[in-house]
Design a protein around this motif. Structure first.
Motif, short mmCIF file in Angstrom:
data_model
loop_
_atom_site.label_atom_id
_atom_site.label_comp_id
_atom_site.label_asym_id
_atom_site.label_seq_id
_atom_site.Cartn_x
_atom_site.Cartn_y
_atom_site.Cartn_z
N VAL A 71 37.05 -27.04 125.28
CA VAL A 71 36.75 -27.42 126.65
C VAL A 71 36.82 -28.93 126.83
O VAL A 71 37.32 -29.44 127.86
CB VAL A 71 35.38 -26.86 127.10
CG1 VAL A 71 34.23 -27.48 126.34
CG2 VAL A 71 35.19 -27.03 128.60
N MET A 72 36.36 -29.70 125.83
CA MET A 72 36.39 -31.16 125.96
C MET A 72 37.83 -31.69 125.94
O MET A 72 38.18 -32.59 126.71
CB MET A 72 35.57 -31.80 124.85
CG MET A 72 34.12 -31.37 124.82
SD MET A 72 33.26 -31.64 126.41
CE MET A 72 31.89 -30.49 126.26
N LYS A 73 38.67 -31.11 125.09
CA LYS A 73 40.07 -31.53 125.06
C LYS A 73 40.76 -31.20 126.38
O LYS A 73 41.53 -32.02 126.91
CB LYS A 73 40.79 -30.85 123.89
CG LYS A 73 40.38 -31.36 122.52
CD LYS A 73 41.19 -30.73 121.40
CE LYS A 73 40.89 -29.28 121.21
NZ LYS A 73 41.58 -28.70 120.03
N ASP A 74 40.49 -30.02 126.92
CA ASP A 74 41.10 -29.63 128.19
C ASP A 74 40.70 -30.59 129.31
O ASP A 74 41.53 -30.99 130.15
CB ASP A 74 40.70 -28.20 128.57
CG ASP A 74 41.38 -27.15 127.70
OD1 ASP A 74 42.33 -27.51 126.97
OD2 ASP A 74 40.95 -25.98 127.76
N LEU A 75 39.43 -30.97 129.36
CA LEU A 75 38.96 -31.87 130.41
C LEU A 75 39.57 -33.26 130.28
O LEU A 75 39.97 -33.88 131.27
CB LEU A 75 37.44 -31.95 130.40
CG LEU A 75 36.71 -30.70 130.90
CD1 LEU A 75 35.22 -30.80 130.64
CD2 LEU A 75 36.96 -30.49 132.38
N LEU A 76 39.65 -33.76 129.05
CA LEU A 76 40.24 -35.08 128.85
C LEU A 76 41.72 -35.09 129.24
O LEU A 76 42.19 -36.00 129.94
CB LEU A 76 40.08 -35.52 127.39
CG LEU A 76 38.69 -36.04 127.01
CD1 LEU A 76 38.55 -36.12 125.49
CD2 LEU A 76 38.44 -37.41 127.63
N ASN A 77 42.44 -34.08 128.81
CA ASN A 77 43.87 -34.03 129.17
C ASN A 77 44.05 -33.82 130.68
O ASN A 77 44.97 -34.37 131.29
CB ASN A 77 44.57 -32.92 128.39
CG ASN A 77 44.92 -33.35 126.97
OD1 ASN A 77 45.34 -34.49 126.75
ND2 ASN A 77 44.75 -32.46 126.01
N GLY A 78 43.17 -33.04 131.28
CA GLY A 78 43.26 -32.82 132.71
C GLY A 78 42.94 -34.06 133.54
O GLY A 78 43.37 -34.18 134.69
N ALA A 79 42.18 -34.99 132.94
CA ALA A 79 41.80 -36.21 133.66
C ALA A 79 42.88 -37.28 133.61
O ALA A 79 42.79 -38.28 134.34
CB ALA A 79 40.50 -36.77 133.08
N THR A 86 51.23 -37.30 124.13
CA THR A 86 50.40 -36.61 123.16
C THR A 86 49.27 -35.88 123.86
O THR A 86 48.71 -36.36 124.86
CB THR A 86 49.81 -37.57 122.11
OG1 THR A 86 49.06 -36.81 121.14
CG2 THR A 86 48.88 -38.59 122.75
N ARG A 87 48.93 -34.69 123.37
CA ARG A 87 47.83 -33.92 123.93
C ARG A 87 46.59 -33.99 123.05
O ARG A 87 45.55 -33.43 123.39
CB ARG A 87 48.24 -32.45 124.13
CG ARG A 87 49.25 -32.27 125.26
CD ARG A 87 49.46 -30.79 125.59
NE ARG A 87 48.21 -30.11 125.94
CZ ARG A 87 47.64 -30.17 127.14
NH1 ARG A 87 48.19 -30.90 128.10
NH2 ARG A 87 46.54 -29.48 127.39
N ARG A 88 46.69 -34.69 121.95
CA ARG A 88 45.50 -34.88 121.12
C ARG A 88 44.59 -35.90 121.76
O ARG A 88 45.04 -36.87 122.36
CB ARG A 88 45.90 -35.26 119.70
CG ARG A 88 46.42 -34.07 118.91
CD ARG A 88 46.80 -34.42 117.49
NE ARG A 88 48.05 -35.19 117.45
CZ ARG A 88 48.61 -35.61 116.33
NH1 ARG A 88 48.04 -35.35 115.16
NH2 ARG A 88 49.74 -36.29 116.36
N THR A 89 43.30 -35.67 121.62
CA THR A 89 42.29 -36.50 122.28
C THR A 89 41.27 -36.97 121.25
O THR A 89 41.27 -36.53 120.09
CB THR A 89 41.55 -35.70 123.37
OG1 THR A 89 40.64 -34.78 122.73
CG2 THR A 89 42.52 -34.91 124.24
#
Length: 268
Positions: free
Chosen positions: A101-109, A192-195
């Motif tokens: 969930v945290m990775k999804d939110l960061l990438n979505g932002a 990159t999608r890594r956060t």
């Protein structure tokens, strides 16, 4: 370069905690207990929010993650406390795997995923220096040649304070702690999608180049009754009341004022 911060505020994730619960219902009951929530709100108001309000570079996005089950009165209180911070976006999420969930939110932002960004995480009882966002961007500019050659890099400001907060004010000790959560940032290249949430903070240097700065205090880590990482009999840290000079430094560097701390915790 976009700067994105992430703060979990009692989010009932699946995983991500060192205090273990058998069911998500038990975790929610623990997180939302009256005593714990009151302490979290007081620390958030006394420690975390002042440093965000005082950022010398106000151009950043701050994601505050809550559970969709957070009771309405707590949600309203959180909205009231952050109403004067245009950088804050509160996201209510159902229980999911913590890192997902945290990775999804960061990438979505990310406003443009083809452009690089800077990311950081901040616990809801910790603080960073008022110049933290500014120095993140400054470091990225100064080290542009290096960053162009890597998809990720950590930027670590490792000098800070361990502190306790209460009705009697602030007790603290200065320390150097590499790759702590507060004041640890990450550069993420375009595409990159890594956060920063892909990695355990204390092992981030195993996965990417790191830049470390030890010149001035850049963070405050709160020790309190509900530190997740200190529930297993962690060794206590000796702290002492701030001197008058240190009180002024806390106010100047972090925006944390002793008189405000005393007022917020007066009837605790």
């Amino acid at each position: 370069m976009q700067v994105i911060g992430l703060c979990r505020f009692s989010y009932p994730a699946l995983g991500g905690f060192q205090v273990v619960h058998e069911t998500i219902e038990e975790r929610i009951a623990y997180l939302y207990s009256d005593a714990r929530m009151e302490e979290r709100f007081r620390l958030f108001e006394a420690v975390t929010l002042p440093c965000l309000r005082r950022q010398s570079d106000p151009e950043f996005d701050m994601l505050v993650v809550i559970g969709d089950s957070l009771p309405r009165h707590h949600r309203d209180r959180l909205h009231d406390l952050t109403a004067d911070l245009p950088q804050v976006r509160i996201h209510a999420e159902p229980p999911r795997r913590h890192r997902d969930v945290m990775k999804d939110l960061l990438n979505g932002a990310r406003k443009d995923r083809d452009q690089p960004c800077l990311q950081f995480r901040l616990d809801d009882d910790d603080a960073v220096a008022a110049e933290f966002v500014e120095r993140l961007r400054e470091t990225a500019r100064d080290c542009a040649t290096l960053l162009e050659k890597t998809p990720m890099a950590a930027i670590d400001f490792n000098r800070g304070y361990i502190a306790e907060f209460g009705a009697d004010g602030i007790r603290a000790t200065a320390t150097v702690n590499p790759y702590a959560t507060a004041a640890l940032g990450m550069y993420a290249a375009g595409g990159t999608r890594r956060t920063i949430m892909n990695f355990a903070h204390h092992r981030i240097h195993h996965h990417m180049p790191t830049l470390t700065f030890s010149d001035v205090p850049m963070w405050v880590r709160s020790h309190n009754g509900y530190n997740d990482s200190r529930q297993g009999g962690a060794k206590p840290v000796e702290v002492a009341p701030l001197t008058a000079q240190q009180e002024q430094e806390f106010a100047t560097i972090f925006g944390i004022r002793t008189d405000s701390v005393r007022a917020i915790f007066r009837d605790a």
